[in-house]
Design an enzyme around this catalytic site. Structure first.
Site, mmCIF file in Angstrom:
data_model
loop_
_atom_site.group_PDB
_atom_site.id
_atom_site.type_symbol
_atom_site.label_atom_id
_atom_site.label_comp_id
_atom_site.label_asym_id
_atom_site.label_seq_id
_atom_site.Cartn_x
_atom_site.Cartn_y
_atom_site.Cartn_z
ATOM 1 C CG ASN A 1 -56.704 1.186 -19.894
ATOM 2 O OD1 ASN A 1 -57.695 1.848 -20.231
ATOM 3 N ND2 ASN A 1 -55.479 1.701 -19.887
ATOM 4 C CG HIS A 2 -53.655 -3.711 -23.522
ATOM 5 N ND1 HIS A 2 -54.126 -4.517 -22.497
ATOM 6 C CD2 HIS A 2 -53.664 -4.488 -24.635
ATOM 7 C CE1 HIS A 2 -54.403 -5.713 -22.969
ATOM 8 N NE2 HIS A 2 -54.131 -5.732 -24.275
ATOM 9 C CB ILE A 3 -56.035 0.469 -27.400
ATOM 10 C CG1 ILE A 3 -55.542 1.878 -27.044
ATOM 11 C CG2 ILE A 3 -57.358 0.168 -26.740
ATOM 12 C CD1 ILE A 3 -56.448 2.984 -27.564
ATOM 13 C CB SER B 1 -64.869 2.460 -27.192
ATOM 14 O OG SER B 1 -65.276 3.510 -28.023
ATOM 15 C CE1 TYR C 1 -60.125 1.848 -29.656
ATOM 16 C CE2 TYR C 1 -62.282 2.689 -30.330
ATOM 17 C CZ TYR C 1 -61.341 2.447 -29.346
ATOM 18 O OH TYR C 1 -61.608 2.800 -28.044
ATOM 19 C CB ALA D 1 -63.523 -4.648 -36.026
ATOM 20 C CB ILE E 1 -61.640 9.891 -22.203
ATOM 21 C CG1 ILE E 1 -62.835 8.928 -22.082
ATOM 22 C CG2 ILE E 1 -61.097 10.242 -20.819
ATOM 23 C CD1 ILE E 1 -64.033 9.479 -21.354
ATOM 24 C CB THR F 1 -56.308 10.042 -23.095
ATOM 25 O OG1 THR F 1 -56.778 9.725 -24.409
ATOM 26 C CG2 THR F 1 -57.173 9.333 -22.064
#
Length: 293
Positions: free
Chosen positions: A119-121, A170, A183, A185, A218, A220
């Site tokens: 889940n990390h980015i 996404s 992002y 890509a 979302i 966040t």
């Protein structure tokens, strides 16, 4: 645009009825009881909410993110909520050795693994692409290559448990959007790699599921701070989103689209009217609020 929507609405209604058809779900929280789960990017946002849901379901949790202080608080809350166990490993996915460190911690602690939730980015700007190839390379390391590395390290345990891999992606990984080229890509890369890997699992009769999660906007803290000034949409709730991700992984679904109606409609338009979809996407941005940097 209103006229175009009126023209497409009858077609969409019929097509979506087929597109969204699926077998009835049979999720129950007991499915997670005692399961050993890694959640990355777990110190805030969707990852934090997934940790809390899994804690209530009495799973064993190993959480990771960059900020140790935040992870400590999330782990404390997970234990209060009823997690079978909860621990953390802090570090940056920029470090090519860190994914293996996390997986080794799970192996040393539990001796196995049932679910890997990626889940990390990394941080990326929301703006016109400025030609910074170094930024793209760094983001690929965090958002893509570390996912591959963690999967590779965890796969022996997941094969043994016949477990699940959940990849948080996404809409930007399915169709292009302005102002998020680096992002986007990395998210397209996730789709390509894990969709190919799914084929190989099936060919080799490896009973490890791969679920790709296609998320929209979302609510966040990071997302709202980055894009609320330039996007007309209302963000969907992170708590519900987190629960749907968990459900999709447990039920071993091929793909989750959340919010389902919005994501499904846009992905269908990509297939039948891609130019129209592009115009819809562009119209959703307050371009006058984007300042080139």
């Amino acid at each position: 645009m209103g006229l175009l929507l009126k023209i497409f609405t009858p077609l969409l209604g019929l097509a979506l009825a087929f597109y969204f058809y699926s077998a009835p779900e049979n999720f129950s929280e007991e499915m997670l009881q005692g399961k050993r789960v890694i959640v990355t990017g777990a110190s805030s946002g969707i990852g934090e909410q997934m940790a809390y849901h899994l804690a209530r379901m009495e799973a064993h949790l190993l959480l990771t993110a960059r900020t140790e202080a935040k992870l400590q608080k999330v782990v404390e809350q997970c234990l209060k909520l009823g997690a079978a166990s909860a621990r953390y490993v802090s570090g940056s996915m920029e470090d090519a050795t860190f994914p293996e460190v996390v997986v080794r911690e799970a192996e040393n602690t539990w001796g196995g693994l049932d679910m890997l939730i990626l889940n990390h980015i990394g941080f990326s700007y929301f703006n016109y692409f400025n030609g910074d190839v170094g930024h793209v390379r760094k983001l690929m390391e965090i958002n893509f290559l570390s996912y591959v590395a963690m999967t590779t390290s965890a796969l022996p345990m997941l094969k043994e448990s016949e477990g699940s891999i959940v990849v948080v992606s996404s809409l930007a990984g399915k169709t292009g959007s302005p102002f998020v080229a680096p992002y986007s890509a990395t998210k397209f890369a996730l789709d390509g790699f894990f969709s190919s890997l799914r084929h190989e699992f099936i060919i080799d009769k490896v009973n490890v599921s791969i679920t790709l999660c296609i998320l929209g906007y979302i609510d966040t803290e990071n997302a709202v701070r980055a894009v609320s000034h330039a996007i007309r949409d209302t963000p969907a709730p992170k708590e519900e989103c987190a629960l749907e991700i968990i459900k999709s992984g447990v039920l071993r679904q091929r793909e989750l689209r959340y919010p389902s109606w919005a994501m499904g409609s846009l992905l269908l338009l990509k297939e039948i009217a891609p130019d129209f979809l592009d115009s819809l996407i562009r119209s959703n941005y307050k371009v006058e609020n984007i300042r080139r940097t």
